[in-house]
Design an enzyme around this catalytic site. Sequence first.
Site, short mmCIF file in Angstrom:
data_model
loop_
_atom_site.label_atom_id
_atom_site.label_comp_id
_atom_site.label_asym_id
_atom_site.label_seq_id
_atom_site.Cartn_x
_atom_site.Cartn_y
_atom_site.Cartn_z
N THR A 35 -2.35 -7.51 44.78
CA THR A 35 -1.76 -6.78 43.65
C THR A 35 -2.60 -6.88 42.39
OG1 THR A 35 -0.44 -8.70 42.95
CG2 THR A 35 0.55 -7.20 44.56
N CYS A 39 0.24 -15.33 38.29
CA CYS A 39 1.57 -15.74 37.85
C CYS A 39 1.63 -17.24 37.62
CB CYS A 39 2.62 -15.39 38.91
SG CYS A 39 2.68 -13.66 39.39
N CYS A 43 7.16 -18.43 38.89
CA CYS A 43 7.49 -17.00 38.76
C CYS A 43 8.63 -16.62 39.71
CB CYS A 43 6.27 -16.15 39.06
SG CYS A 43 6.58 -14.36 38.83
N ARG A 46 9.18 -12.09 44.13
CA ARG A 46 9.09 -12.37 45.56
C ARG A 46 7.76 -13.03 45.88
NH1 ARG A 46 9.80 -7.45 49.68
NH2 ARG A 46 11.87 -7.48 48.70
N ARG A 68 -4.90 -9.61 36.33
CA ARG A 68 -4.20 -9.44 35.06
C ARG A 68 -2.89 -10.24 35.10
NH1 ARG A 68 -3.39 -5.09 38.27
NH2 ARG A 68 -1.26 -4.30 38.52
N CYS A 70 0.96 -11.49 34.97
CA CYS A 70 2.26 -10.95 35.37
C CYS A 70 3.11 -10.67 34.13
CB CYS A 70 2.96 -11.96 36.28
SG CYS A 70 4.65 -11.54 36.71
N CYS A 73 6.65 -13.19 34.39
CA CYS A 73 6.66 -14.62 34.05
C CYS A 73 5.73 -14.96 32.89
CB CYS A 73 6.30 -15.45 35.28
SG CYS A 73 4.59 -15.26 35.85
#
Length: 346
Positions: A35, A39, A43, A46, A68, A70, A73
């Site tokens: 993705t 995080c 976090c 999922r 990048r 999240c 969180c």
Amino acid sequence: MTEQTILIDPDLAWRAVQARDRSFDGRFVTGVMTTGIYCRPSCPARHPKRENVRFFASGAEAREAGLRPCKRCKPDDVSRDEAAVAKAVELIEGAEEAPKLDAIADCVGYSPTHFLRVFRRAMGVTPAAYARRLRAERAERALEKEERVTDAIYEAGYSGPGRFYAETGKRLGMTPSAWRRGGEGVTIRWAIAETSLGDMLIAATERGICRLSFDEDEAALRRRFPNAEIAPADAAMANIIASAVAAVDDPARPHGLSLDVQGTAFQEAVWRELTRIPPGETRSYAEIAAAVGKPNAVRAAGSANGANNVAVLIPCHRVIRSDGSLGGYAYGLKRKEALLERERRR
């Protein structure tokens, strides 16, 4: 860049992510390569698949890898708890006298009860225990360079000898002078006992066992305590020797023996944690480091484990590698395997 850029064990990091453990926030970030997002360990999103995850020491390293932050969180935002703990640590480390919990909590804007939980979750110990450990470490360093013990006591930040001995006498075992001078002024009695795992050296001061090892002799003991008075075991040691031999045959049974061991504050924290591992179970070096509040000190935890002076009684044989392999053991892997097998049978 790989996840080896962080000092925390990747398996421990992954367990922290699965548990959404807030105590690991700020110690590393989780990069999800599919993705392109990184995080906090806690976090609430999922969980990704393990094969899609890499761990980074900081958000800056994750961004260098093209990820990048999240938006859920916000891993780059320092939480109020994290800032409070950092401020408290700075306050404790900069103070001549350990500040009281009420004063620390007031300084960081928390109630004492709540901040005690916040600090313990982040550091693994209470503020008072952290201050004692810090002062003890300073004393150990001072004892190495000062000729007079009294000078070392004041340099470490103690108000006087009475406070120093009250806090460290039980922890250090031998007096500070004896510790610094290789057992000077201390009588150590020793014997070699036959056990089911081979010949075992048992050495003890008046306070308790200071050395228990396999395949060592009087010469090895003298090298370890070059300035102590080394003498053969007397009749008073008979029960100690018998109990130590019984501990080898049944390492799962509580031994009840007094110990006189010395180490740095970190080493002793590791040794205490070893005694808390239930017989028949094992822990990884990473788990031990996390348990004493130093999750990044995996290698140091391994060194502290290896510095254990009292085999079997302080069960360093219960520590293995994160991959499940036995790792090392000063007295041979066959003995380590035998001790673990005896505990599992029990």
